[in-house]
Design a protein around this motif. Structure first.
Motif, PDB file in Angstrom:
ATOM      1  N   SER A  48       0.826  -1.206   0.000  1.00 30.98           N
ATOM      2  CA  SER A  48       0.000   0.000   0.000  1.00 30.98           C
ATOM      3  C   SER A  48       0.862   1.258   0.000  1.00 30.98           C
ATOM      4  O   SER A  48       0.601   2.212  -0.747  1.00 30.98           O
ATOM      5  CB  SER A  48      -0.921   0.003   1.221  1.00 30.98           C
ATOM      6  N   GLU A  63       2.482   1.690  -3.384  1.00 32.77           N
ATOM      7  CA  GLU A  63       1.503   2.170  -4.361  1.00 32.77           C
ATOM      8  C   GLU A  63       1.270   3.673  -4.198  1.00 32.77           C
ATOM      9  O   GLU A  63       1.164   4.409  -5.187  1.00 32.77           O
ATOM     10  CB  GLU A  63       0.185   1.412  -4.191  1.00 32.77           C
ATOM     11  N   GLN A  64       1.217   4.139  -2.951  1.00 31.40           N
ATOM     12  CA  GLN A  64       1.024   5.572  -2.696  1.00 31.40           C
ATOM     13  C   GLN A  64       2.205   6.395  -3.207  1.00 31.40           C
ATOM     14  O   GLN A  64       2.034   7.513  -3.695  1.00 31.40           O
ATOM     15  CB  GLN A  64       0.836   5.812  -1.197  1.00 31.40           C
ATOM     16  N   LYS A  75       4.176   5.388  -5.723  1.00 31.98           N
ATOM     17  CA  LYS A  75       4.158   5.257  -7.184  1.00 31.98           C
ATOM     18  C   LYS A  75       3.148   6.201  -7.826  1.00 31.98           C
ATOM     19  O   LYS A  75       3.428   6.819  -8.855  1.00 31.98           O
ATOM     20  CB  LYS A  75       3.830   3.806  -7.563  1.00 31.98           C
ATOM     21  N   ASN A  76       1.956   6.328  -7.206  1.00 31.60           N
ATOM     22  CA  ASN A  76       0.929   7.172  -7.827  1.00 31.60           C
ATOM     23  C   ASN A  76       0.997   8.634  -7.395  1.00 31.60           C
ATOM     24  O   ASN A  76       0.165   9.450  -7.797  1.00 31.60           O
ATOM     25  CB  ASN A  76      -0.471   6.596  -7.577  1.00 31.60           C
ATOM     26  N   GLY A  77       1.987   8.960  -6.556  1.00 30.17           N
ATOM     27  CA  GLY A  77       2.204  10.361  -6.209  1.00 30.17           C
ATOM     28  C   GLY A  77       1.497  10.848  -4.964  1.00 30.17           C
ATOM     29  O   GLY A  77       1.637  12.012  -4.584  1.00 30.17           O
ATOM     30  N   GLU A  78       0.727   9.973  -4.313  1.00 33.45           N
ATOM     31  CA  GLU A  78       0.071  10.387  -3.067  1.00 33.45           C
ATOM     32  C   GLU A  78       1.108  10.727  -2.003  1.00 33.45           C
ATOM     33  O   GLU A  78       0.918  11.634  -1.194  1.00 33.45           O
ATOM     34  CB  GLU A  78      -0.850   9.277  -2.549  1.00 33.45           C
ATOM     35  N   LEU A  79       2.193   9.963  -2.007  1.00 33.02           N
ATOM     36  CA  LEU A  79       3.323  10.249  -1.122  1.00 33.02           C
ATOM     37  C   LEU A  79       4.491  10.716  -1.981  1.00 33.02           C
ATOM     38  O   LEU A  79       4.925  10.003  -2.884  1.00 33.02           O
ATOM     39  CB  LEU A  79       3.722   9.002  -0.325  1.00 33.02           C
ATOM     40  N   GLN A  80       4.976  11.913  -1.698  1.00 26.91           N
ATOM     41  CA  GLN A  80       6.079  12.490  -2.457  1.00 26.91           C
ATOM     42  C   GLN A  80       7.387  12.355  -1.676  1.00 26.91           C
ATOM     43  O   GLN A  80       7.371  12.201  -0.452  1.00 26.91           O
ATOM     44  CB  GLN A  80       5.801  13.975  -2.723  1.00 26.91           C
ATOM     45  N   ASP A  83       7.952  13.428   2.099  1.00 31.48           N
ATOM     46  CA  ASP A  83       6.707  13.392   2.875  1.00 31.48           C
ATOM     47  C   ASP A  83       6.855  12.487   4.096  1.00 31.48           C
ATOM     48  O   ASP A  83       7.530  11.452   4.048  1.00 31.48           O
ATOM     49  CB  ASP A  83       5.545  12.866   2.025  1.00 31.48           C
ATOM     50  N   LYS A  90       2.271   8.528   8.057  1.00 35.88           N
ATOM     51  CA  LYS A  90       1.386   8.648   9.215  1.00 35.88           C
ATOM     52  C   LYS A  90       2.003   7.916  10.405  1.00 35.88           C
ATOM     53  O   LYS A  90       2.837   7.026  10.239  1.00 35.88           O
ATOM     54  CB  LYS A  90       0.013   8.064   8.887  1.00 35.88           C
ATOM     55  N   GLU A 145      -6.088   2.619  10.690  1.00 34.62           N
ATOM     56  CA  GLU A 145      -6.549   2.620   9.297  1.00 34.62           C
ATOM     57  C   GLU A 145      -6.482   1.239   8.652  1.00 34.62           C
ATOM     58  O   GLU A 145      -7.352   0.872   7.867  1.00 34.62           O
ATOM     59  CB  GLU A 145      -5.725   3.612   8.474  1.00 34.62           C
TER      60      GLU A 145
END
Length: 234
Positions: A14, A17-18, A20-25, A28, A31, A39
């Motif tokens: 997970s 994936e975050q 890879k798709n840019g949700e996590l830069q 960053d 959590k 979660e």
């Protein structure tokens, strides 16, 4: 125990994936452990197992009392692996080029099918800069080569092609630099680049593939001559 491993693997994938798709830069902060536990419904040990694996890969860095961060200096793992093999066997440079041929011809094929107008314009811009041979340095020539081939790979809309080509340019930089800066190669390469881009723009996938194959084969022949000369001089 099996459940913990399954949960940690899910969290590991997970987070990847975050990223890879840019949700996590890069840079960053992840959590907190408590938030991740809530979660994902996992134990603290599962979280630490997943974070530990990401740490070992150099993807995540942990700062004492400050938390976990996405590494903003993440090593290119594929490049590192290829570099190790090349150090162990220098003759692999030719083998890597043959592999590059197989990858890049198919990237060009897909680029002809999938490239957007913006991506094609970017290729043309890079090509035009490279054709101005009197006003660019040797370093610029190499950089433009790399950027153009990456632009074609990106236009294939296949991320694996882009990652591999970037890694190959990284590991074979010294060899590529020698080849691309030879006077006769500069001109011939520009011709091939022009043909490849034209085929991509005209949606002629088979032709784009053929031109890319011939282009890489030309570079292989030049590299083979360089390697042969080095052996004779020893």
């Amino acid at each position: 125990m099996v459940e913990n491993k399954t949960k940690s693997r899910q969290l590991f994938e997970s987070i990847l994936e975050q990223i890879k798709n840019g949700e996590l830069q890069p840079g960053d902060k992840l959590k907190s452990e408590r938030t991740l536990m809530q979660e994902y419904g996992v134990s603290r040990s599962s979280i630490r197992e997943a974070i530990g694996a990401l740490n070992k890969m150099g993807i995540i860095v942990t700062e004492q009392r400050n938390g976990n961060y996405v590494n903003d200096k993440s090593p290119d793992m594929l490049t590192k692996v290829l570099e190790i093999y090349l150090i162990l066997d220098n003759h692999l440079s030719i083998d890597f080029m043959f592999l590059r041929r197989e990858i890049e011809e198919n990237a060009a094929y897909l680029a002809a099918l999938n490239a957007t107008e913006e991506e094609i314009e970017h290729m043309k811009e890079l090509h035009n800069k490279r054709c101005d041979l009197e006003n660019i340095t040797k370093e610029d020539l190499y950089d433009l080569d790399r950027e153009l081939h990456l632009a074609i790979a990106k236009a294939s809309h296949n991320r694996a092609f882009e990652l591999f080509i970037e890694a190959i340019f990284g590991v074979l930089k010294a060899h590529q630099f020698k080849v691309s800066n030879r006077a006769n190669v500069k001109v011939v390469t520009n011709r091939y680049h022009g043909k490849i881009i034209a085929a991509i723009e005209n949606k002629e996938a088979t032709l784009a593939k053929r031109h890319m194959r011939k282009h890489i084969e030309h570079l292989i022949r030049v590299l083979e001559k360089i390697e042969k000369k080095k052996k004779q001089e020893k």
